[in-house]
Design a protein around this motif. Structure first.
Motif, PDB file in Angstrom:
ATOM      1  N   ALA A  70       0.828  -1.206   0.000  1.00 46.43           N
ATOM      2  CA  ALA A  70       0.000   0.000   0.000  1.00 46.43           C
ATOM      3  C   ALA A  70       0.862   1.255   0.000  1.00 46.43           C
ATOM      4  N   LEU A  71       1.940   1.236   0.783  1.00 44.03           N
ATOM      5  CA  LEU A  71       2.831   2.397   0.868  1.00 44.03           C
ATOM      6  C   LEU A  71       3.488   2.680  -0.473  1.00 44.03           C
ATOM      7  N   PHE A  72       4.096   1.676  -1.085  1.00 38.36           N
ATOM      8  CA  PHE A  72       4.793   1.881  -2.355  1.00 38.36           C
ATOM      9  C   PHE A  72       3.829   2.313  -3.466  1.00 38.36           C
ATOM     10  N   THR A  73       2.662   1.687  -3.498  1.00 37.18           N
ATOM     11  CA  THR A  73       1.664   2.060  -4.503  1.00 37.18           C
ATOM     12  C   THR A  73       1.230   3.503  -4.316  1.00 37.18           C
ATOM     13  N   ALA A  74       0.953   3.887  -3.085  1.00 40.05           N
ATOM     14  CA  ALA A  74       0.516   5.256  -2.796  1.00 40.05           C
ATOM     15  C   ALA A  74       1.605   6.270  -3.159  1.00 40.05           C
ATOM     16  N   LEU A  75       2.864   5.918  -2.918  1.00 40.39           N
ATOM     17  CA  LEU A  75       3.960   6.843  -3.231  1.00 40.39           C
ATOM     18  C   LEU A  75       4.080   7.073  -4.732  1.00 40.39           C
ATOM     19  N   PHE A  76       4.008   5.997  -5.515  1.00 43.66           N
ATOM     20  CA  PHE A  76       4.091   6.142  -6.973  1.00 43.66           C
ATOM     21  C   PHE A  76       2.924   6.992  -7.504  1.00 43.66           C
ATOM     22  N   VAL A  77       1.736   6.707  -7.012  1.00 41.94           N
ATOM     23  CA  VAL A  77       0.555   7.460  -7.450  1.00 41.94           C
ATOM     24  C   VAL A  77       0.655   8.915  -6.995  1.00 41.94           C
ATOM     25  N   ALA A  78       1.166   9.136  -5.793  1.00 41.58           N
ATOM     26  CA  ALA A  78       1.289  10.492  -5.264  1.00 41.58           C
ATOM     27  C   ALA A  78       2.202  11.352  -6.135  1.00 41.58           C
ATOM     28  N   VAL A  79       3.297  10.770  -6.601  1.00 44.55           N
ATOM     29  CA  VAL A  79       4.254  11.531  -7.406  1.00 44.55           C
ATOM     30  C   VAL A  79       3.651  11.935  -8.760  1.00 44.55           C
ATOM     31  N   ILE A  80       3.064  10.967  -9.486  1.00 47.16           N
ATOM     32  CA  ILE A  80       2.530  11.310 -10.809  1.00 47.16           C
ATOM     33  C   ILE A  80       1.305  12.218 -10.692  1.00 47.16           C
ATOM     34  N   SER A  81       0.508  12.036  -9.655  1.00 47.08           N
ATOM     35  CA  SER A  81      -0.655  12.900  -9.457  1.00 47.08           C
ATOM     36  C   SER A  81      -0.210  14.337  -9.185  1.00 47.08           C
ATOM     37  N   ALA A  82       0.839  14.482  -8.392  1.00 47.82           N
ATOM     38  CA  ALA A  82       1.344  15.815  -8.060  1.00 47.82           C
ATOM     39  C   ALA A  82       1.891  16.529  -9.291  1.00 47.82           C
ATOM     40  N   ILE A  83       2.674  15.811 -10.097  1.00 47.89           N
ATOM     41  CA  ILE A  83       3.247  16.436 -11.299  1.00 47.89           C
ATOM     42  C   ILE A  83       2.144  16.862 -12.257  1.00 47.89           C
ATOM     43  N   LEU A  84       1.200  15.956 -12.502  1.00 50.56           N
ATOM     44  CA  LEU A  84       0.124  16.264 -13.445  1.00 50.56           C
ATOM     45  C   LEU A  84      -0.802  17.346 -12.905  1.00 50.56           C
ATOM     46  N   SER A  85      -0.992  17.393 -11.598  1.00 50.45           N
ATOM     47  CA  SER A  85      -1.910  18.382 -11.019  1.00 50.45           C
ATOM     48  C   SER A  85      -1.438  19.808 -11.275  1.00 50.45           C
ATOM     49  N   GLU A 136       0.322  -5.761  -8.775  1.00 53.96           N
ATOM     50  CA  GLU A 136      -0.311  -4.468  -9.056  1.00 53.96           C
ATOM     51  C   GLU A 136       0.594  -3.315  -8.658  1.00 53.96           C
ATOM     52  N   THR A 137       1.360  -3.491  -7.596  1.00 54.24           N
ATOM     53  CA  THR A 137       2.319  -2.459  -7.191  1.00 54.24           C
ATOM     54  C   THR A 137       3.383  -2.266  -8.264  1.00 54.24           C
ATOM     55  N   LEU A 138       3.881  -3.366  -8.825  1.00 47.92           N
ATOM     56  CA  LEU A 138       4.884  -3.286  -9.894  1.00 47.92           C
ATOM     57  C   LEU A 138       4.300  -2.627 -11.148  1.00 47.92           C
ATOM     58  N   GLN A 139       3.058  -2.977 -11.486  1.00 41.83           N
ATOM     59  CA  GLN A 139       2.393  -2.351 -12.632  1.00 41.83           C
ATOM     60  C   GLN A 139       2.243  -0.852 -12.414  1.00 41.83           C
ATOM     61  N   THR A 140       1.875  -0.475 -11.198  1.00 40.54           N
ATOM     62  CA  THR A 140       1.743   0.941 -10.866  1.00 40.54           C
ATOM     63  C   THR A 140       3.084   1.652 -10.999  1.00 40.54           C
ATOM     64  N   ALA A 141       4.149   0.998 -10.546  1.00 38.11           N
ATOM     65  CA  ALA A 141       5.481   1.593 -10.620  1.00 38.11           C
ATOM     66  C   ALA A 141       5.896   1.842 -12.067  1.00 38.11           C
ATOM     67  N   VAL A 142       5.677   0.860 -12.932  1.00 38.98           N
ATOM     68  CA  VAL A 142       6.045   1.003 -14.344  1.00 38.98           C
ATOM     69  C   VAL A 142       5.248   2.133 -14.996  1.00 38.98           C
ATOM     70  N   ILE A 157       6.424   5.567 -13.690  1.00 40.09           N
ATOM     71  CA  ILE A 157       7.722   5.974 -14.241  1.00 40.09           C
ATOM     72  C   ILE A 157       7.558   6.488 -15.677  1.00 40.09           C
ATOM     73  N   ILE A 158       6.772   5.787 -16.475  1.00 40.59           N
ATOM     74  CA  ILE A 158       6.547   6.214 -17.867  1.00 40.59           C
ATOM     75  C   ILE A 158       5.896   7.593 -17.917  1.00 40.59           C
ATOM     76  N   ILE A 159       4.840   7.779 -17.128  1.00 40.76           N
ATOM     77  CA  ILE A 159       4.124   9.064 -17.109  1.00 40.76           C
ATOM     78  C   ILE A 159       5.045  10.176 -16.623  1.00 40.76           C
ATOM     79  N   SER A 160       5.804   9.916 -15.558  1.00 41.81           N
ATOM     80  CA  SER A 160       6.694  10.937 -14.989  1.00 41.81           C
ATOM     81  C   SER A 160       7.775  11.351 -15.985  1.00 41.81           C
ATOM     82  N   VAL A 161       8.357  10.371 -16.678  1.00 38.68           N
ATOM     83  CA  VAL A 161       9.421  10.675 -17.647  1.00 38.68           C
ATOM     84  C   VAL A 161       8.873  11.553 -18.778  1.00 38.68           C
ATOM     85  N   ILE A 162       7.693  11.210 -19.297  1.00 34.37           N
ATOM     86  CA  ILE A 162       7.094  12.000 -20.384  1.00 34.37           C
ATOM     87  C   ILE A 162       6.796  13.419 -19.923  1.00 34.37           C
TER      88      ILE A 162
END
Length: 274
Positions: free
Chosen positions: A20-35, A137-143, A146-151
């Motif tokens: 839950a922690l790792f998934t939330a962290l990955f989602v938090a980063v991409i959500s913040a950048i896109l927001s 699902e955590t690994l899928q979220t991470a991938v 990373i793709i969204i953040s890089v773009i």
């Protein structure tokens, strides 16, 4: 001091809490950048529209035996393209088009869901099921993250110019239409990724709160990104810990903390002005 340290670390002694922690962290980063881009573009309602429109796609994908994320992405993209088409081919304003499209698709999703027997729980779709996320699902979220953040980071200047002035971006040799649809696709992917954390209903808050908090504190975009990511990550971690000790839903705890962070930023901004 030891008790305080134990209070923070106790929840993560369990593997499902670590996922839950790792998934939330990955989602938090991409959500913040896109927001940050959504705030500058004025697309708060667009995030709401796409997040609600994914429900019929999830149900149809389940019926067809396809991955639910594929159905959600297709449904979200259909909503975004439909809004663009109606805006360009009618006199209706964009916010009105968004309202009718996403409410109609959300209602269709609810009707389909009630007519189809499924093991999926509606509450998990609407409000997320972060504690039920598997390692895969955590690994899928991470991938995906990373793709969204890089773009977003590699093309941040192009997206920034488009969000501020599409006409100027055209003069600079960029394609506003291409940037528009790439940004919509990234938005749809981010919403699908964030759904498992906070669900369909609350995902728009995770896409808006970090950006508006950062915008309240700074008008420089690079500084906005740093503040938004910091706030999003901090509230995600603290929200998971608080939900464990309070025995409360994890997604709403994260969103409540983000709303509180915005109120603190707003209060600080007012004090600084005075």
């Amino acid at each position: 001091m030891t008790e305080i340290f134990y209070w923070f670390t106790e929840p993560f002694a369990y593997p499902f809490m670590q996922n839950a922690l790792f998934t939330a962290l990955f989602v938090a980063v991409i959500s913040a950048i896109l927001s940050c881009y959504l705030i500058l573009k004025g697309w708060a309602l667009m995030g709401d529209a796409i997040s609600h429109s994914v429900l019929p796609g999830i149900v149809l994908a389940y019926i067809a035996g396809l991955p639910l994320t594929l159905g959600a992405f297709g449904s979200g993209l259909f909503c975004a393209l439909g809004i663009g088409y109606l805006k360009e081919n009618s006199r209706i304003k964009e916010d009105t088009v968004m309202g009718i499209v996403f409410s109609g698709m959300f209602a269709l999703g609810l009707v389909l869901f009630t007519k189809v027997e499924t093991e999926q729980h509606l509450t998990h779709i609407l409000f997320g099921n972060l504690l039920g996320v598997s390692t895969t699902e955590t690994l899928q979220t991470a991938v995906t993250a990373i793709i969204i953040s890089v773009i977003l980071l590699l093309k941040r200047r192009d997206f920034l110019l488009y969000c501020f002035d599409p006409s100027h971006s055209r003069i600079a040799g960029l394609s506003p239409r291409l940037l528009h649809y790439v940004l919509l696709m990234l938005l749809a992917l981010t919403i699908i990724t964030a759904m498992q954390v906070v669900g369909v209903i609350l995902v728009v808050a995770m896409l808006i709160s970090p950006g508006i908090t950062a915008y309240t504190l700074s008008k420089r975009f690079d500084t906005m990104l740093i503040i938004a990511i910091s706030v999003s990550v901090f509230t995600a971690v603290l929200g998971i810990i608080a939900s464990y000790h309070l025995d409360a839903a994890t997604g709403p705890c994260i969103i409540l903390l983000q709303a509180f962070a915005f109120l603190l930023a707003l209060g600080y901004s007012k004090l600084r002005q005075n």
